[in-house]
Design an enzyme around this catalytic site. Structure first.
Site, PDB file in Angstrom:
ATOM      1  N   GLY A 243      44.156 -20.101  81.419  1.00  0.00           N
ATOM      2  CA  GLY A 243      42.844 -19.573  81.050  1.00  0.00           C
ATOM      3  C   GLY A 243      42.969 -18.220  80.362  1.00  0.00           C
ATOM      4  O   GLY A 243      42.180 -17.883  79.481  1.00  0.00           O
ATOM      5  N   GLU A 364      38.645 -13.227  84.280  1.00  0.00           N
ATOM      6  CA  GLU A 364      39.886 -14.026  84.232  1.00  0.00           C
ATOM      7  C   GLU A 364      41.067 -13.201  84.773  1.00  0.00           C
ATOM      8  O   GLU A 364      42.181 -13.299  84.295  1.00  0.00           O
ATOM      9  CB  GLU A 364      40.153 -14.495  82.786  1.00  0.00           C
ATOM     10  CG  GLU A 364      40.825 -15.853  82.709  1.00  0.00           C
ATOM     11  CD  GLU A 364      39.834 -17.017  82.591  1.00  0.00           C
ATOM     12  OE1 GLU A 364      38.614 -16.804  82.755  1.00  0.00           O
ATOM     13  OE2 GLU A 364      40.297 -18.144  82.369  1.00  0.00           O
TER      14      GLU A 364
END
Lengths: 380, 252
Positions: A243, A364
């Site tokens: 990600g 993230e």
């Protein structure tokens, strides 16, 4: 490993840029100002296979690798960061974990509608008291009959309220501490007890709804467990690893747009009888911005290529995320400065780039967490 | 049905246009599929969706025109024919039409679709010449194209509205932006385009020895800049003076 993009990736970039500049960009300012979910852009993304970039064709996706994925996100982010983060989160931390850890049945059920963009995915790990220390999460999943009953509150959930499927991380072994005892569950949004709570009013990424997901006695069948029981935390970590490459693409796109617009502005804006770009003081800044942007791109593509080639990439992904998001913030800050008063008003996109870039240093895995990841590898 | 769409790569129309020393358009910079041809591809794909068959792109241009052809294939065309030869650089409308006709003829298409004119050369002469050389009736400026049995029916755009024109297939049609926004290439479309056939055709294979344009540009001059107009101040007879001016320039 060639640093040139293949002909395929060049065509891909041209096509995604075409879509991003014509469909996404004209809506970007309004999406931000009205805090409006970019329905048209997301629905067009579904038609163009941008909602199933990594999903193999047998499950209805485009079957592309992480480099191609990064280029797609970069192009969309250069047009509208809100739209890009919706597409990014769906592809990377919702679709990819199902692809990597799902059973054949789970893949057949969920991936085709996700690839078409009919079911939007979301990732639910963070909790009010479990941010960077995600393994301290408290949401529980209690065994009940043939399935599990989930209870808890998740926060900072991207695609909240729009998602059709939440990937929820919950504690299945209350005795186990930390990462042990956490499992991953596929929770359809229409399951009774799944509630979208408060949608946060953020400083940027306003087209992407982010907020609280409340789970009250949510019953899911055992077949909705993703991966092995009590081994869910590594699914979260693996999802976040790649990600981070997507988020690097996101930051790269914002940084590029901020740089290109600032460059164009300084070439047009005249003061003291010449374009302000003619002043060496600004030329040196422009040169520095361009250099850092290029370095971000190389680091990001390098991490994406390692991931695509099946090589270890965790450290490089964290380095790319750390460097590229810090660079995007720095470029956006300077872009506002280069445009002066016009950089500060929302008739121009500079202040939006500034607000949107900031999020990338936080989500993230904050950039402090990225340093932990990198240092941990160094000291192994 | 078999539909041929002619496509051309042109210098990016959003970039400043330059001429080479021999008065030709400089094609060295960024190049794109002619936006006018994208409407042709879109019209062809819509007809294929309605009636089945295949869409074949035909292009004349240098090796790098392959990028423009690839874009058309990514949009959904089935295959392409690319005629390329150094002696074709600077080809005029007639030579272009002759080359395209020679490449299209063996395909025996039911329909040939062209843009109304190229965005770079803008002569608008190639499609009518091509129709003539192929021996096909032509229906121009279509904002809608329908195929009914062996007839092609178009809505021909005019200043006032449109005319309904019918032609016997095989026919050639030129299309306007009225046929609908060209679709974007999907990721799957781009990947599929990789394996689609692009047949490279040499001039000799068309029975043509060497491209020799009948037309050449002898000189280029900048358009005269517009001069300031005459200001008429009303001292009682302004209306008559304006009328006299309009009569003089034959505007009334």
């Amino acid at each position: 490993m060639s640093l040139d993009l293949s002909t395929d990736n060049q065509s891909l970039r041209a096509a995604v840029r075409d879509y991003a500049q014509s469909v996404v960009k004209p809506q970007a300012a309004e999406t931000d100002r009205l805090h409006r979910f970019p329905e048209e852009a997301i629905s067009a993304a579904g038609e163009l296979d941008l909602m199933g970039i990594l999903i193999p064709s047998e499950y209805g996706g485009a079957g592309l690798d992480h480099l191609a994925f990064t280029i797609c996100i970069e192009e969309i982010a250069a047009a509208c960061a809100s739209t890009a983060v919706i597409v990014d989160v769906h592809n990377s931390v919702a679709c990819e974990p199902i692809l990597l850890f799902g059973t054949e049945e789970q893949k057949r059920r969920w991936l085709p509608p996700m690839a078409r963009g009919e079911v939007l995915g979301a990732f639910a790990l963070t909790e009010p008291a479990a941010g960077s220390d995600a393994a301290s999460l408290k949401t529980s999943a209690r065994r009940s009959g043939d399935g599990y009953v989930l209870n808890g509150t998740k926060v900072f959930i991207t695609n909240l309220g729009k998602a059709g499927l939440y990937l929820v991380f919950a504690r299945t072994d209350p005795e186990a501490a930390g990462a042990a005892g956490v499992s991953a569950f596929l929770v359809p949004a229409d399951t009774p007890g799944v509630k979208a709570g408060q949608v946060f009013s953020k400083m940027g990424l306003n087209g992407s709804p982010t907020g609280e997901l409340v789970l009250e006695d949510v019953s899911v069948p055992a077949g909705n467990l993703l991966g092995e029981l009590n081994r869910g935390f590594r699914i979260a970590m693996r999802a976040l690893d790649s990600g981070r490459i997507g988020i690097s693409g996101q930051a790269l796109g914002i940084g590029r747009a901020a740089f290109e617009d600032a460059l164009a502005y300084t070439k047009e804006r005249e003061q003291f009888g010449q374009a302000v770009a003619q002043f060496q003081g600004l030329q040196w800044l422009l040169a520095d911005l361009a250099t850092q942007l290029e370095a971000s791109r190389l680091l990001t593509y390098h991490a994406a290529r390692l991931c695509s080639a099946g090589k270890p990439f965790t450290t490089e992904a964290s380095m790319a995320k750390l460097f590229t998001t810090d660079t995007a913030m720095w470029i956006a800050t300077n872009a506002v400065q280069l445009a002066g008063g016009y950089g500060y008003v929302n008739d121009y996109p500079f202040e939006r780039y500034f607000r949107d870039a900031k999020a990338a240093q936080i989500y993230e895995g904050s950039n402090q967490v990225q340093r932990i990841v990198i240092a941990r590898e160094l000291l192994r | 049905m078999k539909i041929v769409v002619t496509v051309k790569q042109i210098p990016d129309p959003n970039a400043p246009q330059k001429l080479t020393s021999d008065n030709r358009l400089d094609r060295g910079g960024e190049a794109v599929l002619d936006p006018g041809d994208e409407y042709g591809v879109e019209a062809g794909l819509k007809l294929k969706e309605a009636h089945g068959g295949e869409v074949v792109l035909v292009s004349m241009g240098p090796a790098k025109a392959a990028d423009a052809i690839r874009k058309g294939l990514s949009m959904g065309a089935d295959r392409a024919i690319h005629v390329s030869d150094d002696s074709l650089a600077g080809a005029d409308a007639l030579l272009t039409a002759q080359i395209l006709a020679a490449a299209i003829k063996p395909e025996n298409p039911d329909l040939v679709i062209c843009g109304t004119e190229s965005t770079d050369g803008s002569t608008g002469m190639v499609p009518p010449m091509l129709a003539e050389l192929l021996g096909m009736p032509q229906a121009t400026f279509a904002k809608q194209v329908e195929v009914k049995g062996d007839k092609v029916s178009v809505h021909r755009q005019t200043n006032e509205g449109y005319e309904v024109v019918e032609a016997q297939a095989p026919a050639l049609v030129t299309v306007t932006a009225g046929v609908g926004e060209p679709r974007y290439a999907s990721l799957k479309g781009i990947m599929a385009a990789r394996s689609k056939e692009v047949k490279k055709v040499e001039l000799s294979a068309l029975g043509i020895e060497k491209g020799s344009p009948a037309e050449s540009v002898e000189g280029v001059a900048d358009a005269e800049t517009r001069k300031a107009g005459e200001v008429i101040e009303d001292d009682g007879n302004a209306a008559e003076r304006i009328l006299a001016f309009l009569v003089q320039v034959k505007a009334v």
